[in-house]
Design a protein around this motif. Structure first.
Motif, short mmCIF file in Angstrom:
data_model
loop_
_atom_site.label_atom_id
_atom_site.label_comp_id
_atom_site.label_asym_id
_atom_site.label_seq_id
_atom_site.Cartn_x
_atom_site.Cartn_y
_atom_site.Cartn_z
N LEU A 585 0.83 -1.34 0.35
CA LEU A 585 -0.09 0.09 -0.25
C LEU A 585 0.46 1.32 -0.31
N SER A 586 1.93 1.34 0.80
CA SER A 586 2.95 1.78 0.75
C SER A 586 3.86 2.34 -0.63
N ASN A 587 3.97 1.02 -0.59
CA ASN A 587 4.22 1.58 -2.47
C ASN A 587 3.36 2.19 -3.71
N PHE A 588 2.48 1.74 -3.11
CA PHE A 588 1.36 1.67 -4.30
C PHE A 588 0.80 3.80 -4.27
N ALA A 589 1.12 4.40 -2.94
CA ALA A 589 1.25 5.39 -2.74
C ALA A 589 1.89 6.27 -3.55
N ALA A 590 3.17 5.58 -3.34
CA ALA A 590 4.48 6.43 -3.71
C ALA A 590 4.33 6.56 -5.57
N SER A 591 4.21 5.82 -5.94
CA SER A 591 3.77 5.50 -7.22
C SER A 591 3.39 6.50 -7.99
#
Length: 591
Positions: A585-591
């Protein structure tokens, strides 16, 4: 015989002798009641005096002899005729007097111009007369005819001058709307169990609202401006929301009654579903109307200053009532009923969002200042969390296309997430929300990783919530209410080939959100909720709040199961899944 009476003689007698025993609405109480009563009384006296002494004697004589063409009969007969048919009748006359054949086969003459000009005062007089509980069907006839006249006025200059351009007539209509909502907001529900009154009530509330768009403007901004300019705008706001809440309470009673009828074989499931869906749609139309008004900034700003609705929890009470609607067992498989109730909940959450997201005013601060409102808000928070838990657990976010028919459920889950984001970021509710949201977030984050990715970490969603607005027709709605009230045989209600005039299926104007936008918004709200709960600002937060969310979240994972008093060991696999999902979820938000 030409129709000459403006208000039934007996109603005038009742009205003249009325002693204000009626419990007028709200804290304004009898003082406001006397003001409005005197205004209406003066107008009635003026209308009556215009007829002259000779006319009054004529009326008394004809009443005794039973030869008078009753005003009530004219309304009931004419209200059942669509405006297009009345237009055809008017083309056959030059003096606005039409001939109709009544149920007994007798020809009746009706003065359309005279009837139209006096109808608002007649309905007000009926509202003020004794025995109002027996008059609701006639009131619905009157409102339906008023709506028909507004449609006729757009095609006939003489009617337009009377109905749309006359300031005095507009004032009478506004008084009628306020009076009607006052009465409908205070209906004694306990005495109406076992009747079809819930159907009439819901239809009357919705049709009364739509009189404003019929006579003022089809533009919401214009309607809002006219209401704001009215000296009784605060009364209108109070009784509008209370009348809708009364309709919703009666709806719950009606659903229970229909469930009993099904179990007793009094009604078939098909007929009961159609009656339930129709009643839900009337409540939905009223909510849709209030939402449209709340979307107008000036109206919303005035609403936020209304102590009864905001600080004292009037709107929260309506919201709580709707969110607590339970679907009876017999209707749980009914796609129409389930979708209609879901849309009701989505609509009222949209109204709440309008208030919570208002600029230059903190609605939640106002709510927190009253213990009653605070408790209502907490109750709503729990209902929202239950919606999220049930919705995401069942994975029921779907368009709902069955055999070519759509069953839009409204943006219930998305609106719930939006409100959860707001409550989690508000100092008045953050602690309460955190304590009760931990288990919901735990379940959302603990699903298998691939399932979590497909639900929260992608813009390529295959399905999403679908929304729709009712294309509401007051004439058709009133017709259907009359049919249900009169106990028409099941074969008519069950027929899929109902005439257009009584077609009760109104939802159209589908406005589902684009799948990419829906996916992005849904994921962003989840991220914001987690961030709000974990956020620690030293200058605003107490030291005890540092990492409080993580501690509570971890504590929930260690909690005992609901059916055992023994502590369970930490589920390592579940903990690893939650960590993996949070990282994604964190990686998706940062992408």
């Amino acid at each position: 015989m030409k129709t000459t009476s403006l208000i039934p003689y007996q109603v005038l007698v009742n009205f003249a002798s009325y002693d204000l025993r009626w419990p007028w609405y709200g804290s304004r109480g009898q003082e406001e009641g006397i003001i409005i009563y005197k205004k209406v009384s003066m107008l009635v006296q003026e209308v009556s005096s215009d007829k002259g002494k000779k006319s009054k004697k004529f009326k008394r004589k004809d009443i005794k002899e039973g030869r008078m063409f009753e005003f009530i009969s004219a309304i009931e007969e004419l209200s059942a005729i669509p405006s297009k048919e009345i237009t055809k009748l008017l083309k056959e006359t030059d003096n606005f007097i039409v001939q109709l054949e009544d149920a007994k086969g007798c020809l009746r003459k009706i003065d359309i111009e005279g009837l139209a000009s006096s109808l608002p005062m007649h309905v007000i007089a009926v509202l003020l007369s004794d025995g109002r509980s027996e008059c609701f069907l006639h009131l619905l006839h009157g409102v339906r005819l008023l709506y028909t006249f507004s449609d006729l006025a757009t095609r006939h200059t003489r009617l337009e001058q009377i109905l749309l351009d006359d300031v005095r007539y507009s004032e009478q209509l506004m008084d009628l709307v306020i009076f009607m909502l006052i009465v409908l907001a205070q209906c004694d529900q306990e005495k109406l169990v076992g009747t079809s009154f819930p159907v009439l009530h819901a239809a009357l509330v919705a049709c009364t609202f739509f009189l404003l768009t019929g006579y003022i403007s089809s533009q919401w901004q214009d309607v809002a401006n006219v209401l704001l300019a009215h000296p009784k705008v605060d009364i209108f706001m109070d009784v509008a929301f209370d009348a809708v809440q009364a309709s919703v309470r009666l709806l719950c009673m009606k659903l229970t009654m229909l469930q009993h009828d099904i179990l007793c074989n009094s009604f078939s499931l098909s007929t009961s579903e159609k009656i339930a869906t129709y009643t839900c749609q009337q409540c939905e139309a009223s909510l849709q109307y209030l939402l449209a008004l709340c979307q107008q900034k000036l109206f919303r700003d005035r609403l936020l200053k209304n102590k009864e609705l905001c600080k004292n929890g009037g709107i929260l009470s309506l919201t709580c009532t709707i969110l607590k609607i339970n679907i009876p067992a017999s209707f749980k498989e009914s796609l129409d009923v389930v979708a209609a109730i879901s849309r009701l909940k989505a609509r009222v959450l949209s109204i709440l969002l309008q208030l919570c997201e208002a600029e230059n005013f903190s609605y939640l601060d106002e709510v927190a200042g009253s213990q009653k409102s605070l408790q209502l808000a907490k109750s709503i928070t729990m209902e929202i969390l239950d919606i999220l838990k049930a919705g995401f657990k069942r994975e029921t976010i779907q368009v709902g296309d069955f055999a070519g028919k759509r069953y839009p459920k409204g943006l219930l889950l998305l609106n719930s997430l939006r409100l959860a984001d707001i409550f989690s970021d508000d100092s008045n509710f953050r602690s309460f929300f955190m304590a009760n949201a931990v288990h919901v977030l735990n379940e959302i984050l603990a699903v298998p990783h691939q399932v979590f990715l497909s639900n929260w970490c992608t813009v390529d969603m295959q399905v999403a919530e679908d929304d729709a607005n009712l294309d509401y027709d007051p004439f058709a709605s009133a017709c259907m209410a009359v049919i249900i009230q009169r106990g028409v045989p099941e074969s008519i209600l069950s027929s899929p080939y109902l005439p257009h005039e009584i077609n009760y299926s109104f939802h159209s104007n589908f406005n589902g959100m684009h799948l990419v936008t829906y996916a992005q918004q849904r994921t962003s709200y989840l991220i914001k909720i987690v961030a709000n709960l974990h956020c620690f600002v030293p200058s605003f937060c107490e030291e005890g709040e540092r990492n409080l969310f993580l501690k509570k979240f971890y504590g929930w994972m260690l909690m005992e199961t609901s059916d055992s008093y023994l502590k369970q060991p930490l589920d390592v696999h579940k903990a690893a899944t939650i960590c993996e999902n949070l990282c994604s979820l964190s990686n998706f938000a940062a992408s």
